[in-house]
Scaffold this active site. Structure first.
Site, PDB file in Angstrom:
ATOM      1  N   LYS A  11       0.841  -1.199   0.000  1.00 59.59           N
ATOM      2  CA  LYS A  11       0.000   0.000   0.000  1.00 59.59           C
ATOM      3  C   LYS A  11       0.880   1.256   0.000  1.00 59.59           C
ATOM      4  O   LYS A  11       0.594   2.237  -0.692  1.00 59.59           O
ATOM      5  CB  LYS A  11      -0.934  -0.008   1.222  1.00 59.59           C
ATOM      6  CG  LYS A  11      -2.039  -1.040   1.065  1.00 59.59           C
ATOM      7  CD  LYS A  11      -2.748  -1.388   2.362  1.00 59.59           C
ATOM      8  CE  LYS A  11      -3.686  -2.565   2.105  1.00 59.59           C
ATOM      9  NZ  LYS A  11      -4.287  -3.148   3.285  1.00 59.59           N
ATOM     10  N   GLN A  62      -5.782  -1.738   9.274  1.00 55.64           N
ATOM     11  CA  GLN A  62      -5.360  -3.027   8.724  1.00 55.64           C
ATOM     12  C   GLN A  62      -5.916  -4.182   9.561  1.00 55.64           C
ATOM     13  O   GLN A  62      -5.787  -4.188  10.774  1.00 55.64           O
ATOM     14  CB  GLN A  62      -3.815  -3.073   8.696  1.00 55.64           C
ATOM     15  CG  GLN A  62      -3.241  -4.290   8.030  1.00 55.64           C
ATOM     16  CD  GLN A  62      -3.519  -4.335   6.523  1.00 55.64           C
ATOM     17  OE1 GLN A  62      -3.399  -3.353   5.815  1.00 55.64           O
ATOM     18  NE2 GLN A  62      -3.917  -5.503   6.044  1.00 55.64           N
ATOM     19  N   ASP A 118     -11.504   1.598   2.825  1.00 61.89           N
ATOM     20  CA  ASP A 118     -11.691   0.148   2.755  1.00 61.89           C
ATOM     21  C   ASP A 118     -13.144  -0.192   2.400  1.00 61.89           C
ATOM     22  O   ASP A 118     -13.456  -1.336   2.080  1.00 61.89           O
ATOM     23  CB  ASP A 118     -11.369  -0.474   4.133  1.00 61.89           C
ATOM     24  CG  ASP A 118     -10.311  -1.554   4.031  1.00 61.89           C
ATOM     25  OD1 ASP A 118      -9.925  -1.885   2.897  1.00 61.89           O
ATOM     26  OD2 ASP A 118      -9.881  -2.066   5.079  1.00 61.89           O
TER      27      ASP A 118
END
Ligand code: NAD
Length: 278
Positions: free
Chosen positions: A48, A92, A115
């Site tokens: 990322k 995460q 997300d």
């Protein structure tokens, strides 16, 4: 038979984003919050960070101790929500067991939720409204689109019903006009369903779950699974044997995983624009 090259499409998307960001005065900022030191998470965060650097985003990685309480984590997220210089927040996964994942996903402001997992964004997807969508299924849709694989009226079978992949995948396909069947761990006679699929999308996490005899001739096969087998990565599809039967197939690695990173890149720019329009 054609291999759906996730890496090539990711590079195309990142170049498009980079061109756009290059012309922007202010650079969008992505913050990844990690709790603990999960090895797989470390690898994903590196990917990322690399994506963000390439596109021209500002990138910050906040690494918190795995003994942190839920309250402390929610406090960190609240600070990022209030910080106007932060445009995308990604917590995460997985989180340690003392923390309620669902609560954390919904603590991120919907317009910073890159997300796409908050109730607001999944609810908007359900209603067919524009929103920040979950990166992996969104990436599958983009891959199909860029290879001009039409889903309208197609018989699509999704194996897996997780909130992260299976359910949003099925919803996106329905919204685009596909006829969708969802299979899962309780499905009786899985091959009966998979064999009828024009497009078969598998997100389970079991190596070689899908064998050649379960796939219709000429089907499109999308393998979302990521498994480690004999020290190398593989998907949920018995790739070597399924390959000769299908019209298109994604490799693992080099398929859907690449698209997930690309769509995170897209979501960061989208989140930035949503916030500027407010
Ligand atoms: P999950 O464990 O949350 O869900 C797995 C799903 O598979 C469940 O809905 C379960 O009902 C179903 N299932 C289990 N055994 C089955 C069986 N024998 N037959 C049919 N269905 C069965 O997993 P997830 O988060 O949805 O991830 C699935 C896979 O995709 C994993 O391998 C994960 O690593 C991978 N993944 C890849 C990406 C990517 O970017 N490529 C992103 C997310 C997840």
């Amino acid at each position: 038979m054609e291999i759906l090259d996730g890496k090539k499409i990711k590079d195309e998307i990142l170049d498009e984003l980079r061109n756009e960001v290059n012309n922007m005065q202010e650079k969008p900022t992505l913050v990844v919050v990690q709790v603990g030191n999960n090895e797989a998470s470390n690898v994903y965060i590196k990917q990322k960070a690399k994506m963000a650097r390439y596109v021209g985003y500002q990138f910050h990685h906040i690494k918190l101790d795995d003994t942190i309480t839920e309250e402390e984590l929610l406090y960190e997220i609240d600070k990022l929500n209030k910080d106007k210089s932060v445009h995308g927040i990604l917590v995460q996964m997985p989180l340690p067991s003392q923390i309620n994942t669902y609560k954390v996903q919904n603590a991120v402001l919907p317009e910073k939720d890159v997300d796409g997992l908050s109730d607001i964004n999944t609810g908007k997807l359900f209603h067919g409204k524009d929103a920040l969508y979950s990166c992996t299924p969104f990436g599958v849709m983009e891959l199909l689109k860029r290879y001009k694989i039409n889903v309208v009226g197609k018989n699509v079978v999704v194996v897996g019903r997780s909130n992260l992949v299976g359910k949003p995948m099925a919803t996106m396909l329905i919204n685009e006009g596909a006829t969708v069947t969802i299979c899962h761990s309780k499905t009786n006679d899985l091959p009966k369903y998979t064999f009828n699929a024009d497009i078969l999308i598998v997100a389970v996490g079991k190596p070689k779950l899908i064998t050649a005899d379960m796939v219709k001739d000429g089907a499109v096969v999308i393998d979302v699974g990521i498994n480690r087998l004999e020290n190398r990565l593989c998907g949920d599809v018995d790739y070597e044997n399924v390959l000769p039967k299908c019209s298109y197939i994604t490799p693992v690695p080099g398929g859907v995983g690449q698209m997930t990173v690309a769509m995170l890149g897209k979501n960061v720019l989208k989140a930035y624009k949503i916030q500027k329009e407010k």
